[in-house]
Scaffold this active site. Structure first.
Site, PDB file in Angstrom:
ATOM      1  N   GLU A   1     -14.074   2.798  -5.722  1.00 19.26           N
ATOM      2  CA  GLU A   1     -15.238   2.301  -5.176  1.00 19.26           C
ATOM      3  C   GLU A   1     -16.342   3.366  -4.580  1.00 19.26           C
ATOM      4  O   GLU A   1     -17.329   3.270  -4.565  1.00 19.26           O
ATOM      5  CB  GLU A   1     -14.850   1.376  -4.219  1.00 19.26           C
TER       6      GLU A   1
ATOM      7  N   ASP B   1      -7.798  -7.405  -6.512  1.00 17.10           N
ATOM      8  CA  ASP B   1      -6.800  -7.911  -5.987  1.00 17.10           C
ATOM      9  C   ASP B   1      -6.874  -9.213  -5.547  1.00 17.10           C
ATOM     10  O   ASP B   1      -7.335  -9.782  -4.300  1.00 17.10           O
ATOM     11  CB  ASP B   1      -6.495  -7.101  -4.512  1.00 17.10           C
TER      12      ASP B   1
ATOM     13  N   ASP C   1      -8.247   2.866 -10.923  1.00 14.68           N
ATOM     14  CA  ASP C   1      -8.233   1.849  -9.800  1.00 14.68           C
ATOM     15  C   ASP C   1      -8.938   2.635  -8.629  1.00 14.68           C
ATOM     16  O   ASP C   1      -9.156   3.954  -8.877  1.00 14.68           O
ATOM     17  CB  ASP C   1      -6.782   1.731  -9.421  1.00 14.68           C
TER      18      ASP C   1
HETATM   19  O1  MIG Z   1      -4.211   0.259  -2.346  1.00 13.90           O
HETATM   20  O2  MIG Z   1      -2.051   0.992  -7.276  1.00 13.90           O
HETATM   21  O3  MIG Z   1      -6.017  -3.299  -7.400  1.00 13.90           O
HETATM   22  O4  MIG Z   1      -4.018  -3.469  -9.159  1.00 13.90           O
HETATM   23  O5  MIG Z   1      -1.599  -2.497  -7.976  1.00 13.90           O
HETATM   24  C1  MIG Z   1      -3.855  -0.619  -3.434  1.00 13.90           C
HETATM   25  C2  MIG Z   1      -1.758  -0.021  -6.405  1.00 13.90           C
HETATM   26  C3  MIG Z   1      -3.866   0.024  -4.792  1.00 13.90           C
HETATM   27  C4  MIG Z   1      -5.056  -1.638  -5.856  1.00 13.90           C
HETATM   28  C5  MIG Z   1      -5.308  -2.338  -7.071  1.00 13.90           C
HETATM   29  C6  MIG Z   1      -3.810  -3.038  -7.674  1.00 13.90           C
HETATM   30  C7  MIG Z   1      -2.550  -1.791  -7.778  1.00 13.90           C
HETATM   31  C8  MIG Z   1      -2.615  -1.217  -6.277  1.00 13.90           C
HETATM   32  N1  MIG Z   1      -3.855  -0.838  -5.958  1.00 13.90           N
END
Ligand code: MIG
Length: 836
Positions: free
Chosen positions: A464, A539, A461
């Site tokens: 980017e 998200d 996650d």
């Molecule tokens: O700033 O890890 O897309 O699936 O639950 C948010 C917490 C960070 C974004 C992900 C989401 C995840 C969440 N993350």
């Protein structure tokens, strides 16, 4: 409660939405508007002379520019241009999987106006003055695609202000826009299926709660296909800088694409079929390896399940309610202070024992791994730094990951030499320079902290990479990456960061567990990501609009070389409802990645949370998914082999049918199963389009003649589904997790066509190991023919070395209801069955 990283988690959504709005207005609108007029840019000079080599033709232009056209295969040509200077000798792309091609037969001829390069399938006509490139069908000489103006670059710095890094030079190519040309692809876009008349930017961005039209979002796949009069071609603009695509939005005359730096470097792929293009694109950028079979199982997530007893509770609930489940995900709170590769020992005192307990119930664990490594004071002595100590006590002042990475110089630095310190979940953090081979290897090996504890897969996650200080990436522009010795900056490397992190993860899992197929999920990506990872669409909102977007997003990803995709079932942010969740499952129960996930402060969203009425319907679809596993797995293997995705827009199977060109609310799984999902509230009927041919209603076996629209019943209990006549859909027993039972019996549901024929080839393997790469599979071809008033079914001698043993095959002719069960023999002989 106030979360780490300065985010008050109770108003997470509000903060993110405000950021999103500001970002959109200040960056999106302003920069796109300025970039639109590419006709002002300096055009490449006319051709002075050219040289031909074994694979390419290099054109020298009057302005010292160079153009290289390379023949890779009869349907694949590479175009590479350099403006005002020769083409550099360094030629490297993280996206490309195959660089050595057997040069096909090709020839060159010239006239005073043009040079013509001809393969068996393609003609590339290069006009001398002005320099214009045109692609034609070699047999019919029909034009497929041609330059609308010469390739161009920003010699005078007209677009300087727009650039994220003013040291870059904008490069662009423009193509004529066909009057009835349709456009597909570009990876993950919050947009409709047909991209005609719209424009896009690629710059990997963390965009929580994105709505349709938000652009860019998480991924960059600069590959699109054009389709006109049933003829398709593809263009892969392999440039990782911030890039732009305009499919006839700013001008009626042209399609253009460009980037804020790097080379004008693209691959032209000729079909004429979309499937052939996807196959070639997979050869070029890599085929998706087979994921483990359990990855097709139902998955459940939450930000976040903790402590361990809560995870067990969720699994217990699934089992108690007779709902299928294969995987539970652990989000960021399993870690010790958000330190990746550690466990919070208060919440998860014994992760190994937990994974073993879950394994006994057929459930696997996946952990999230973010790129942000907590920036933490270095220990006085370096004595213990190289030892692996995945457990970190809360009071431990040292963090082995930070210390090892620092010692070995694996972290990203700014041009000044200072560490780059973004703020993410652990607070002040650092990012790894994944362009360094040694850093990738180190990162991969760190996953021992998970594999030693029985974790089955990794979820990437924030890659980017997201930075709470500044989500635009501007604060990172002077971050330098090793990049094969080029020491290039963020402008070039942002969009490949996630690709390289996923690569490090995949290769690490492969080394740590050589007998198991790695499983990785990612949010951000660049072209080629399918070699290492599956993906989910980030998200989303728990709204009908977001659900409706699932279909064009999944199909578009499939048309962009990413077959294994999915979305948070029920939506991530916001309130949701039982009806929305049920309809969401009716889309995702056939998506490769089927995972329910929810934001920290949202309503609980597991299948039972909105009451028994909805739960019962959801159960029915999850059970059906598991019964369809032989079909889904066979279709997944087709994606691995050929690059044709499972989850398809109708246009991929019916590209001669204009009714499919912008159909956004129907999809197909493979060639045979069509789903007319419901993505609006309060619906009990909907219009369905079936392409020409005969179709069977999946639920009633009623026959339909296609090529027309009709109204189908679609109450909440029943999503309209249709099977193509001539298909056979193999189904297994009901199960609550993959491997719970052997695939026995396998029921071949036969849907005869008008001639009474049907066929399919079932694919099977052990579902976990890489043995499938060495023929460790079984392919069984089943063919059906009408003979007199009955049917003859032949199950051919299986191919491949995988042997599932003796079991029962059940053959059911859906049009007549005739059925027969036979016991298969182990010996591999052909079997014939009569259904009279
Ligand atoms: O700033 O890890 O897309 O699936 O639950 C948010 C917490 C960070 C974004 C992900 C989401 C995840 C969440 N993350």
């Amino acid at each position: 409660m106030v979360g780490q990283g300065g985010w008050p988690s109770s108003s997470y959504e509000a903060v993110m939405k405000r950021c999103a709005l500001i970002l959109c207005v200040t960056l999106g609108l302003v920069t796109i508007a300025r970039a639109q007029d590419i006709s002002r840019l300096e055009k490449i000079g006319s051709i002075a002379n050219f040289t031909k080599s074994e694979k390419s033709v290099v054109f020298n232009c009057q302005d010292n520019s160079q153009l290289q056209v390379t023949v890779l295969s009869a349907d694949l040509v590479r175009v590479r241009a350099s403006f005002g200077k020769p083409i550099p000798s360094k030629d490297h792309s993280w996206a490309i999987a195959k660089t050595e091609w057997v040069t096909p037969r090709w020839s060159l001829s010239e006239t005073s106006e043009a040079v013509l390069i001809t393969t068996d399938e393609l003609e590339v006509l290069v006009r001398r003055s002005p320099l214009l490139v045109e692609f034609r069908n070699a047999k019919t000489h029909a034009v497929i695609n041609s330059d609308q103006q010469p390739m161009a670059y920003d010699a005078k710095g007209l677009l300087k202000e727009m650039l994220f890094d003013s040291r870059g030079t904008f490069v662009a190519a423009a193509k004529k826009l066909g009057f009835d040309e349709h456009f597909y692809g570009l990876g993950e876009k919050a947009a409709r299926l047909d991209k005609r008349r719209s424009s896009f930017v690629n710059w990997n961005a963390d965009t929580p709660g994105y709505l349709e039209g938000r652009d860019p979002i998480y991924q960059t796949v600069p590959f699109y296909t054009g389709l006109q009069n049933g003829n398709a071609y593809g263009i892969f603009f392999d440039n990782s800088y911030r890039s732009y695509f305009d499919f006839g939005k700013s001008s009626q005359q042209r399609v253009w694409f460009g980037a804020e730096g790097g080379e004008l470097n693209y691959y032209f792929l000729y079909g004429p079929s979309l499937k052939k293009i996807l196959n070639r694109y997979a050869d070029l950028t890599g085929h998706m390896p087979m994921p483990p079979l359990w990855a097709l199982g139902n998955q459940q997530s939450r930000w976040s399940y903790y402590p361990d007893t809560m995870v067990e509770e969720v699994v217990r609930e699934y089992r108690k309610r007779d709902l299928p489940l294969d995987v539970v995900h652990l989000d960021i709170d399993y870690m010790q202070g958000y330190r990746v590769f550690t466990w919070d020992r208060n919440r998860f005192p014994d992760p190994k024992a937990l994974s073993e307990k879950l394994a006994r119930q057929g459930v696997k664990l996946i952990t999230i791994v973010d790129p942000g490594v907590k920036h933490q004071q270095v220990a006085k002595s370096t004595a213990q730094i190289t030892s692996i100590t995945p457990e970190l006590e809360p009071q431990d002042p040292r963090y082995y990951v930070f210390e090892q990475g620092l010692l070995n110089n694996y972290f990203q630095k700014r041009e000044s030499g200072d560490l780059f310190i973004p703020r993410v979940w652990p607070g002040e953090s650092v990012f790894v320079d994944y362009t360094l081979p040694a850093a990738r290897e180190w990162w991969g090996s760190l996953h021992r902290a998970y594999t030693d504890n029985g974790v089955a897969g990794i979820w990437n996650d924030m890659n980017e990479p997201s930075d709470f200080v500044d989500q635009t990436g501007r604060n990172q522009m002077d971050v330098v990456s090793y990049d094969e010795g080029e020491k290039s900056t963020h402008a070039k490397n942002r969009n490949v960061f996630a690709l390289l992190m996923a690569r490090a993860t995949y290769e690490g899992l492969e080394r740590l567990r050589p007998n198991q197929r790695p499983y990785v999920i990612t949010r951000a990506a660049y072209a080629g990501i399918q070699r290492y990872s599956t993906m989910w669409t980030g998200d989303t909102n728990s709204t009908w609009e977001a659900l409706a977007l699932n279909i064009p997003m999944f199909t578009t990803l499939g048309l962009s070389g990413e077959p294994f995709v999915g979305s948070d079932v029920g939506g991530f942010m916001g309130r949701g409802s039982g009806e929305l969740l049920t309809r969401a499952y009716q889309v995702s129960f056939l998506a490769p990645f089927c995972r329910n996930h929810k934001v920290i402060d949202g309503y609980d969203q597991e299948p039972w949370r909105f009451g028994k009425y909805y739960e019962d319907i959801i159960r029915r679809y999850l059970k059906l998914r598991y019964q369809l596993l032989p079909f889904l797995y066979t279709t997944l293997e087709e994606a691995h082999q050929t690059g044709t995705p499972l989850f398809r827009p109708l246009v991929l199977n019916y590209q001669d049918d204009p009714n499919t060109y912008n159909l956004d609310d129907e999809f197909m799984i493979g060639n045979d199963l069509l789903v007319a999902a419901v993505v609006k509230p309060d619906v009990t009927r909907r219009l369905v389009y079936l392409p020409k041919g005969t179709w069977y209603d999946f639920w009633t076996n009623k026959k339909y003649e296609g090529g027309t629209m009709f109204t189908a019943d679609a109450p909440l209990e029943t999503v309209p589904m249709f099977v193509r006549a001539g298909a056979i859909i193999p189904m297994g027993p009901e199960m609550n997790y993959t491997g719970e039972k052997p695939q026995d019996p396998i029921t071949f549901n036969i849907y005869p066509d008008d001639q009474g024929s049907a066929s399919m080839t079932l694919y099977e393997d052990d579902g976990t190991s890489p043995a499938y790469k060495q023929a460790g599979f079984r392919r069984t071809t089943v063919t059906v023919k009408r003979v007199g008033l009955g049917y003859v079914v032949t199950a051919g001698a299986p191919q491949g070395s995988y042997n599932p043993g003796t079991r029962k095959f059940s053959f059911v002719v859906k049009s007549t209801g005739r059925a027969r069960v036979v016991t298969t023999n182990d010996s591999g002989a052909e079997q014939t069955v009569r259904l009279n």
